[in-house]
Design a protein around this motif. Sequence first.
Motif, PDB file in Angstrom:
ATOM      1  N   TYR A  98     -16.581 -31.237  42.982  1.00  0.00           N
ATOM      2  CA  TYR A  98     -16.070 -29.907  42.633  1.00  0.00           C
ATOM      3  C   TYR A  98     -16.670 -29.400  41.314  1.00  0.00           C
ATOM      4  CZ  TYR A  98     -12.697 -31.403  39.002  1.00  0.00           C
ATOM      5  OH  TYR A  98     -12.100 -31.883  37.863  1.00  0.00           O
TER       6      TYR A  98
ATOM      7  N   LEU B 180     -13.263 -30.698  31.830  1.00  0.00           N
ATOM      8  CA  LEU B 180     -12.920 -31.341  33.104  1.00  0.00           C
ATOM      9  C   LEU B 180     -13.668 -32.654  33.280  1.00  0.00           C
ATOM     10  CD1 LEU B 180     -12.751 -28.206  35.428  1.00  0.00           C
ATOM     11  CD2 LEU B 180     -10.892 -29.831  35.009  1.00  0.00           C
TER      12      LEU B 180
ATOM     13  N   GLU C  27      -5.423 -30.560  33.171  1.00  0.00           N
ATOM     14  CA  GLU C  27      -6.349 -30.652  34.293  1.00  0.00           C
ATOM     15  C   GLU C  27      -6.155 -29.539  35.318  1.00  0.00           C
ATOM     16  OE1 GLU C  27      -7.993 -33.908  37.574  1.00  0.00           O
ATOM     17  OE2 GLU C  27      -6.162 -34.327  36.426  1.00  0.00           O
TER      18      GLU C  27
ATOM     19  N   LYS D  54      -8.820 -26.602  36.206  1.00  0.00           N
ATOM     20  CA  LYS D  54      -9.374 -26.494  37.560  1.00  0.00           C
ATOM     21  C   LYS D  54      -9.238 -25.075  38.101  1.00  0.00           C
ATOM     22  CE  LYS D  54      -9.083 -31.225  39.372  1.00  0.00           C
ATOM     23  NZ  LYS D  54      -8.393 -32.135  40.328  1.00  0.00           N
TER      24      LYS D  54
END
Length: 561
Positions: free
Chosen positions: A458, A507, A531, A535
């Motif tokens: 990701y 991240l 987090e 995201k």
Amino acid sequence: MDEQPSLPPEDLTIAIAFSGGGYRAAAFNLGVISYLREVTLDTGSLLDKVCALSTVSGGTITGTRYALGVQRGESFRDIYHALYEFLTKKDLVNLTLDKLLKANHWSPERVQSLISAIADVYDEQLFNGALFGELMTERPETHLRHMSFNATEFASALQFRFQWSERIFQLKKNLPDRGLIGNRNIRIPHEVARHIRLADILAASSCFPGAFEPINFPTDFVLSAVPAVTSFKTAPNFPVGLMDGGIVDNQGLEPLLLANDRMMLHRKNVTDKQDQQTCIDLIIASDVASPYMEQFKASIQHKQNWWRGLTPKQILVADGALLLTSFVLLGYFLYLDQIWLAVLFATLSTFFLIILFVGKFLKGQPKKLGVPAHFLSPLGKLLRLNLRVYENMLSNRKDSVMKMMNEVFLKRIRQLVYNNVYHKSEWKNRRIMNAVYELRPGEEKRQEKLQKGELPTYLDPSAAIQEVAQQAASMDTTLWLSPKDVESKMLDAVIACGQFTICWNLLEYIEKVKKDPSNTGATHQKLLSLENQLKLHWEQLQINPYWLFEQYHSPVNIDAG
């Protein structure tokens, strides 16, 4: 100090360094702090956890103006737009040259120079006359407790720090309880430092060799005529020449390590124990310089043609003959009253005379430069070399000197300072390198991490992010914007790059600490708790790299404080 202070409750502590790199550094780091301001933590933002700030060269543009805004209680949005307006709307080159050319602007005591002129422009256009003393005023609610704006001094080739820190309890004798202003060899008393313009500090920090002459402290600085300053001007070791802080530490990391030492000493003196290796939980090195070196282009032989085959001796002989001929013809046509031909040969005579004088001037330079007498005779043989050889020698020397200054020397120094943080066990899991080039297309280290599974899929940047990162990394490291930069909105791309790159790095850091939490403490859990928020931001940035930038430039106020 008579009364022992108490330590504040333990909280997350972040230190950040803004590297050099002209307007590219200023814009990239503006993007970084604007993103940190967007991340909410506790009752404020992640930016509020930054307790130490160190800046170099172009990074000092953003660092000084941000520190001033925080000290004055300005909203972050106002600070952001003041910096953006300065970087994009002020024609620094023209404003500086206007100052330089204005004779009545300069006093007899102050040297009329380019670096002093640009300092005056900074003072008017960015700081509105603000002094360093404003940052030295105690404000307990300010999150910046350690600040260092860095130059290099030319007396002992050391970093010269314009710094201010929270008070250190029970410091060793002869050391100021708020850190040195200057360095161990050359120091500025606090009562003098209060009268230094922030503009002069910025000029010293961004005074790159070649582009500028050194700025001398205190003679080139505009200082108040108060007794402390007046008496200091005759102090030993002064004046001292100052230049770009990037000469000795282009990332600005050393002052953060010194700030950590002061914090550790303070904690030890207050608690009488040493129960941890560092007081700083996370160092962010925000850097716009690439660690990679382009391959040096080997010397080439320029193509031969008629003029490249001439030698200086042949040119001077021919010039003498042509000069004599022109003089004769000038007199002849004056005698015949042929005015237009007389004007023609008068012009040619002047041209050939100039060449003669230039040749004589260049020929006499070795002696004026102190070349020993026994070398002067052999140097005459150089007049027999053709121009192609001179062209080769000059172009190759230019290329090699620029390579040495901009890459070999600076990158070697960068590596040595970098190793102080990245190769020491006490900083494991307490450091982030946030670099402008990391998310551009084809970046090998990122692709290698993805292939090895060290980076989750990701975090593979979208094509849109890579395109903006490529544009940002291509910007020149100048203190101005070219018409092409303005047309392509280059600065907007660099700010956006600072925003999405620090999001990506935070991240990646969280992923790393989750796998190996060694050398982290309870305060690091606050970073891990971010987090999901990070995201969500990353998903928006993947789709639109300008997502946050557009919010800051939207008519809707996204930040009330």
